[in-house]
Design a protein around this motif. Sequence first.
Motif, PDB file in Angstrom:
ATOM      1  N   PRO A 156      39.055  38.541  48.673  1.00  0.00           N
ATOM      2  CA  PRO A 156      38.869  39.801  47.946  1.00  0.00           C
ATOM      3  C   PRO A 156      38.539  41.006  48.815  1.00  0.00           C
ATOM      4  O   PRO A 156      39.061  42.101  48.583  1.00  0.00           O
ATOM      5  N   TRP A 157      37.694  40.845  49.817  1.00  0.00           N
ATOM      6  CA  TRP A 157      37.280  42.010  50.597  1.00  0.00           C
ATOM      7  C   TRP A 157      38.432  42.625  51.380  1.00  0.00           C
ATOM      8  O   TRP A 157      38.494  43.849  51.536  1.00  0.00           O
ATOM      9  N   LEU A 158      39.369  41.805  51.849  1.00  0.00           N
ATOM     10  CA  LEU A 158      40.516  42.344  52.569  1.00  0.00           C
ATOM     11  C   LEU A 158      41.502  43.026  51.621  1.00  0.00           C
ATOM     12  O   LEU A 158      42.127  44.030  51.972  1.00  0.00           O
TER      13      LEU A 158
ATOM     14  N   HIS B  90      44.337  48.215  39.628  1.00  0.00           N
ATOM     15  CA  HIS B  90      44.484  48.412  38.184  1.00  0.00           C
ATOM     16  C   HIS B  90      45.866  48.988  37.836  1.00  0.00           C
ATOM     17  O   HIS B  90      46.327  48.871  36.702  1.00  0.00           O
ATOM     18  N   LEU B  91      46.525  49.605  38.829  1.00  0.00           N
ATOM     19  CA  LEU B  91      47.874  50.132  38.585  1.00  0.00           C
ATOM     20  C   LEU B  91      48.929  49.036  38.580  1.00  0.00           C
ATOM     21  O   LEU B  91      50.090  49.288  38.241  1.00  0.00           O
ATOM     22  N   LEU B  92      48.527  47.803  38.944  1.00  0.00           N
ATOM     23  CA  LEU B  92      49.455  46.671  38.975  1.00  0.00           C
ATOM     24  C   LEU B  92      49.319  45.779  37.744  1.00  0.00           C
ATOM     25  O   LEU B  92      49.959  44.720  37.674  1.00  0.00           O
ATOM     26  N   ASN B  93      48.512  46.210  36.790  1.00  0.00           N
ATOM     27  CA  ASN B  93      48.322  45.405  35.577  1.00  0.00           C
ATOM     28  C   ASN B  93      49.613  45.323  34.750  1.00  0.00           C
ATOM     29  O   ASN B  93      50.415  46.263  34.724  1.00  0.00           O
ATOM     30  N   ASN B  94      49.781  44.177  34.073  1.00  0.00           N
ATOM     31  CA  ASN B  94      50.896  43.965  33.122  1.00  0.00           C
ATOM     32  C   ASN B  94      52.274  44.134  33.760  1.00  0.00           C
ATOM     33  O   ASN B  94      53.225  44.574  33.107  1.00  0.00           O
TER      34      ASN B  94
ATOM     35  N   VAL C 192      44.944  42.508  37.184  1.00  0.00           N
ATOM     36  CA  VAL C 192      45.011  42.028  38.567  1.00  0.00           C
ATOM     37  C   VAL C 192      43.650  42.057  39.235  1.00  0.00           C
ATOM     38  O   VAL C 192      43.273  41.130  39.952  1.00  0.00           O
ATOM     39  N   GLU C 193      42.903  43.128  39.007  1.00  0.00           N
ATOM     40  CA  GLU C 193      41.589  43.273  39.621  1.00  0.00           C
ATOM     41  C   GLU C 193      40.657  42.146  39.181  1.00  0.00           C
ATOM     42  O   GLU C 193      39.961  41.535  40.004  1.00  0.00           O
ATOM     43  N   LYS C 194      40.662  41.840  37.906  1.00  0.00           N
ATOM     44  CA  LYS C 194      39.817  40.756  37.399  1.00  0.00           C
ATOM     45  C   LYS C 194      40.246  39.421  37.985  1.00  0.00           C
ATOM     46  O   LYS C 194      39.412  38.584  38.335  1.00  0.00           O
TER      47      LYS C 194
END
Length: 416
Positions: free
Chosen positions: A167-169, A179-183, A388-390
């Motif tokens: 996650p950190w990288l 969040h722009l990569l959701n769905n 994606v973030e979640k």
Amino acid sequence: MRSVFIILLLVGVLYNLYITSTNRRISSTVKNNKFNKQRPPTHVHHFPMASFLKGKKLPFHQVYEPRQVGFPDDIQIPNQNYKPKIILIWTSWNSVRKTINYYFLQSGNKTFVKYKCPNPKCVVTFQRKNLQKADAIMFHLIDTDVQDLPTIRHPHQIWILYNMEPPWLIKTQAKSPLHLLNNIFNWTMSYKRNSDIIAKYGFTMPSSDVAPFSYSTIFKRKPKNVVWFVSDCSTDSKREDYVSELKKYIDIDVYGKCGDLECYPSQSSICYEEVLKQYKFYLSLENAICKDYVTEKFFNVYNYDIVPVVLGGVNYSILAPKGSFINALHYPRPKTLAKTLLKIAQNETIYEDFLRKKASFKAYLDPWMCRLCDRLHSSSDASVLEDVEKWFYADGNCKRWNSTIQTYTIIEPLNK
């Protein structure tokens, strides 16, 4: 004289034909044995590094792995009626368009044939003009730019989000806010165990290999205690701070950018064979302590006669027998770990027992590309990754070492 030469040439040709025929029969026997789920060494493949590269420093994307490719239980037996699936690589890989790194794909059918996938009927293309033909589009998470997605999406296609980084990288290197990569994406492919396609850095299987000579001889030939190969000197796990404290109590030699010793090419069998035989312990410390995250730092040294000191978020007992490794997570105070290592290093019987238990398993490269090809042939499930973030942060369960209070602390999912 000429006739003798011709006879010798004919003998050589006949011998090569015999060997080729024999190898084909062996390969056929292995592939057709339906009871052979874990596949013996005759179906394990290794591609050694060219000798002329010895001692040379290679780009980070040119890695010559010291392990062989193995085949775990979940690789499917092929269906002869499969039609080739086309995989379009849309993004670069860490800003590199084409790479020979094992953890990526090469154009054409090359990768699936080279690694002997039971089902090799997949084809890779980097040409965006093949968008309409592609059955799957692969996007490397860090390199995915929302301004550079395909403008047309064909209903038969599976969009795959691929990631092998912690996650950190992702947080520091991703080109687009997550969040722009959701769905957008259908499947995930990563080291996380709940991925649609699991892509591991390695795996282990039981081994019946016998040590070439006694463990007592191995022990006596190791004059030094601890060695570490490392080139990332500032990490989320704070392993560098942990080792800095550990050095106060036990001798540690460090190879790579973070130390004063060198061996090239990095991650090659040449370096491991020459260096590891001198030491009793190797620091297999991850750059992140997160759920499911375990990399080549553990698997690359596992097959050598050295005891790994691990640090990561995975349950290492799933990967190797208890008593074959030492987990630094259980020693939040480096001084305590140093005392434990010195005690083991001074006791031949205890040290040999570690090596003996470790030798009951062997580490392999994971043939994730075969699993990818299998999934494309067996499922067209078009699920959607909503958040994606979640997916990458929320259940990471990440920790880091705190030098002030000398313990491991939990990292909040969305904090650095």
